[in-house]
Design an enzyme around this catalytic site. Structure first.
Site, PDB file in Angstrom:
ATOM      1  N   CYS A  38     -26.143  -3.619  -7.771  1.00  0.00           N
ATOM      2  CA  CYS A  38     -28.145  -3.394  -7.168  1.00  0.00           C
ATOM      3  C   CYS A  38     -27.532  -4.156  -5.955  1.00  0.00           C
ATOM      4  CB  CYS A  38     -28.506  -4.498  -8.047  1.00  0.00           C
ATOM      5  SG  CYS A  38     -29.307  -4.186  -9.489  1.00  0.00           S
ATOM      6  N   TYR A  80     -14.831  -3.023   3.814  1.00  0.00           N
ATOM      7  CA  TYR A  80     -14.143  -2.571   5.386  1.00  0.00           C
ATOM      8  C   TYR A  80     -14.749  -1.236   5.196  1.00  0.00           C
ATOM      9  CZ  TYR A  80     -10.279  -5.616   2.701  1.00  0.00           C
ATOM     10  OH  TYR A  80      -9.629  -5.984   1.642  1.00  0.00           O
ATOM     11  N   ARG A 140       1.103  -0.810   0.034  1.00  0.00           N
ATOM     12  CA  ARG A 140      -0.138   0.081  -0.219  1.00  0.00           C
ATOM     13  C   ARG A 140       0.571   1.385   0.200  1.00  0.00           C
ATOM     14  NH1 ARG A 140      -5.320   0.012   2.209  1.00  0.00           N
ATOM     15  NH2 ARG A 140      -4.264  -1.536   3.784  1.00  0.00           N
TER      16      ARG A 140
HETATM   17  N1  LLP Z   1       2.857  -9.008   3.384  1.00  0.00           N
HETATM   18  C1  LLP Z   1       2.204  -9.631   3.612  1.00  0.00           C
HETATM   19  C2  LLP Z   1       2.758 -11.279   3.998  1.00  0.00           C
HETATM   20  C3  LLP Z   1       1.082  -9.726   3.286  1.00  0.00           C
HETATM   21  O1  LLP Z   1      -0.212 -10.533   3.521  1.00  0.00           O
HETATM   22  C4  LLP Z   1       0.499  -8.501   3.049  1.00  0.00           C
HETATM   23  C5  LLP Z   1      -0.438  -8.166   3.254  1.00  0.00           C
HETATM   24  C6  LLP Z   1       1.890  -7.497   2.596  1.00  0.00           C
HETATM   25  C7  LLP Z   1       3.055  -7.804   2.433  1.00  0.00           C
HETATM   26  C8  LLP Z   1       1.488  -5.676   1.858  1.00  0.00           C
HETATM   27  O2  LLP Z   1       0.891  -4.739   2.891  1.00  0.00           O
HETATM   28  P1  LLP Z   1       1.405  -3.373   2.622  1.00  0.00           P
HETATM   29  O3  LLP Z   1       2.176  -3.160   3.076  1.00  0.00           O
HETATM   30  O4  LLP Z   1      -0.160  -3.296   1.333  1.00  0.00           O
HETATM   31  O5  LLP Z   1      -0.098  -3.062   4.158  1.00  0.00           O
HETATM   32  N2  LLP Z   1      -6.853  -5.822   0.764  1.00  0.00           N
HETATM   33  C9  LLP Z   1      -6.627  -4.906   1.772  1.00  0.00           C
HETATM   34  C10 LLP Z   1      -5.542  -4.799   2.464  1.00  0.00           C
HETATM   35  C11 LLP Z   1      -4.783  -6.283   2.617  1.00  0.00           C
HETATM   36  C12 LLP Z   1      -3.415  -6.822   2.700  1.00  0.00           C
HETATM   37  C13 LLP Z   1      -3.301  -8.318   2.727  1.00  0.00           C
HETATM   38  N3  LLP Z   1      -1.295  -8.369   3.107  1.00  0.00           N
HETATM   39  C14 LLP Z   1      -7.266  -3.598   1.858  1.00  0.00           C
HETATM   40  O6  LLP Z   1      -7.448  -2.701   1.179  1.00  0.00           O
HETATM   41  O7  LLP Z   1      -7.025  -2.709   3.124  1.00  0.00           O
END
Ligand code: LLP
Length: 418
Positions: A346, A319, A279
């Protein structure tokens, strides 16, 4: 100012770098994801520089946004990758990513995904259970290969984020329980096609507080010392991803502060440090551009019905996530009303934003901000809606990096009974 770097107003018109978003809507239609190359590069470089002289590898978490152009851009900058499927591996390879900088995470790796990753000679498998470790040992044995492995340990730290994206508590499905890690590491010595090379954790996503990161890092470093005392050689420590971004009022730490918190306890240890940001590298580098199809004023509420929906950006529905919604053309003449910004799907859960104060006319364009991460990558075809186009701006240039899907493509694999 919009408050989002690389997306700013010029003469009351919102631009991606130097390109007015109106021009993109005219040329490529809506809904459309728009990314800024400069914002992507700046975000990557901020993480990379944060490590100063320390041996490190930034492994971009592909799931956040897996468009080939974005992967290729990061690969060119020297980034590694964190993948969670055979599909993501294929994307990384196709985008020119280096398998020797790629780690494979996820709780449910299948033997054929393991085979593909072994054939590609990836840097490390982040293994999440004893059962998975045994299957990997077997698959590697059949291929006459030695699989490089980190065990993903669950440090039982409260990430204090949304429960759906919190992963580091002992009740979560992720990782090997902290108090079982040492014995599993010891047992791995008996698996001849496994070579333990590292140690891994990931505690959750959209963390805006450094405390949980520091706590997890400290626990992992303690474990590292105990494993070394057992005689294991650990070359790297992967501390996962999870740094949050600003969607609205949040004030997340900068990459430098985050890396400092992770590395504070490392002292003279020489292990290479890996991180897996998703992210924070792409979230604020992208917006979802959408057009207001209709305004509907009822005695209760004002609805702005946009042409983007929950299938394009699932985060609000899933969320209750908040994304800023900005007018692409700011007008002084219109009267501001409080709108429910919704899509055409819908479901009542199909909204992009609740209670937004906007001055709108039918046909206006809106930018849903901070949509670069987990936007397109989580999109679906619900309601048989072809997925949006994606473009990348670069200075005054615009590049189409993914065509809008067609309904014919959606139906291509389907057949009718004879
Ligand atoms: N590494 C692992 C093992 C992960 O499971 C994830 C994210 C990351 C790295 C990266 O995390 P980040 O830096 O993006 O926070 N769909 C959700 C977020 C799900 C994250 C899943 N794992 C949302 O839209 O907020």
């Amino acid at each position: 100012m919009s408050g989002f770097p690389s997306f700013n107003y010029r003469n009351a018109r919102l631009c991606g770098e130097s390109v007015p978003l109106e021009r993109i809507a005219q040329e490529f239609g809506t809904p459309c994801y728009v990314y800024s190359r400069a914002a992507l590069v700046a975000a990557y470089e901020e993480f990379d520089a944060a490590f100063a002289g320390r041996d490190h590898l930034v492994c971009y978490a592909v799931k956040a946004n897996s468009n080939l152009a974005i992967l290729n851009l990061f690969a060119r900058l020297g980034s590694g990758f964190d993948i969670v499927s055979g599909g993501e591996l294929q994307r990384v390879l196709k985008a020119g990513g280096d398998p020797q900088k790629t780690v494979f995470s996820g709780v449910g790796k299948q033997p054929d995904e393991m085979r593909a990753a072994l054939a590609a000679d990836i840097f490390c498998f982040n293994v999440e259970s004893e059962a998975e470790l045994r299957v990997l040992n077997q698959v590697a044995g059949e291929m006459n290969k030695i699989a490089p492995v980190s065990l993903r340990v669950n440090p039982d730290v409260d990430a204090k984020t949304h429960p759906y994206i919190s992963t580091g508590l002992k009740e979560n499905k992720f990782g090997i329980p902290f108090d079982e890690a040492e014995s599993l590491y010891a047992a791995s010595k008996g698996l001849h096609n496994i070579r333990v090379t590292g140690l891994d954790c990931h505690i959750g996503s959209q963390l805006t507080d450094l405390g949980p990161f520091a706590e997890a890092s400290e626990k992992m470093l303690g474990l590292l010392d105990r494993l070394e005392n057992q005689g294991l050689q650990i070359d790297h420590v992967d501390l996962g991803g999870g740094l949050g971004i600003r969607y609205t009022g949040e004030n997340p730490p900068r990459a430098r502060e985050y890396v400092e918190a992770l590395c504070a306890g490392i002292g003279p240890r020489k292990q290479r440090i890996l991180i897996e940001p998703g992210r924070a590298l792409v979230g604020n580098a992208g917006v979802l551009l959408t057009r207001v199809e209709y305004l509907k004023h009822t005695s209760h509420r004002n609805f702005a019905i946009a042409d983007a929906a929950m299938n394009d950006l699932m985060r609000p529905a899933l969320y209750d996530a908040y994304h800023e919604i900005l007018p692409v053309h700011v007008r002084d003449d219109g009267s501001v009303k409080t709108y429910q910004v919704v899509g055409p799907v819908c479901e009542t859960g199909d909204f992009l934003g609740h209670d937004r104060n906007l001055a709108l006319s039918q046909g206006d364009l809106l930018a849903i901000m901070s949509a670069g991460a987990y936007g397109m990558s989580m999109s679906s075809n619900y309601n048989t809606r072809p997925r949006a186009a994606e473009v990348m701006v670069d200075g005054d240039q615009v590049h189409l990096i993914r065509e809008r899907e067609s309904v014919a493509q959606l139906m291509a694999g389907e057949t009718i009974l004879p």
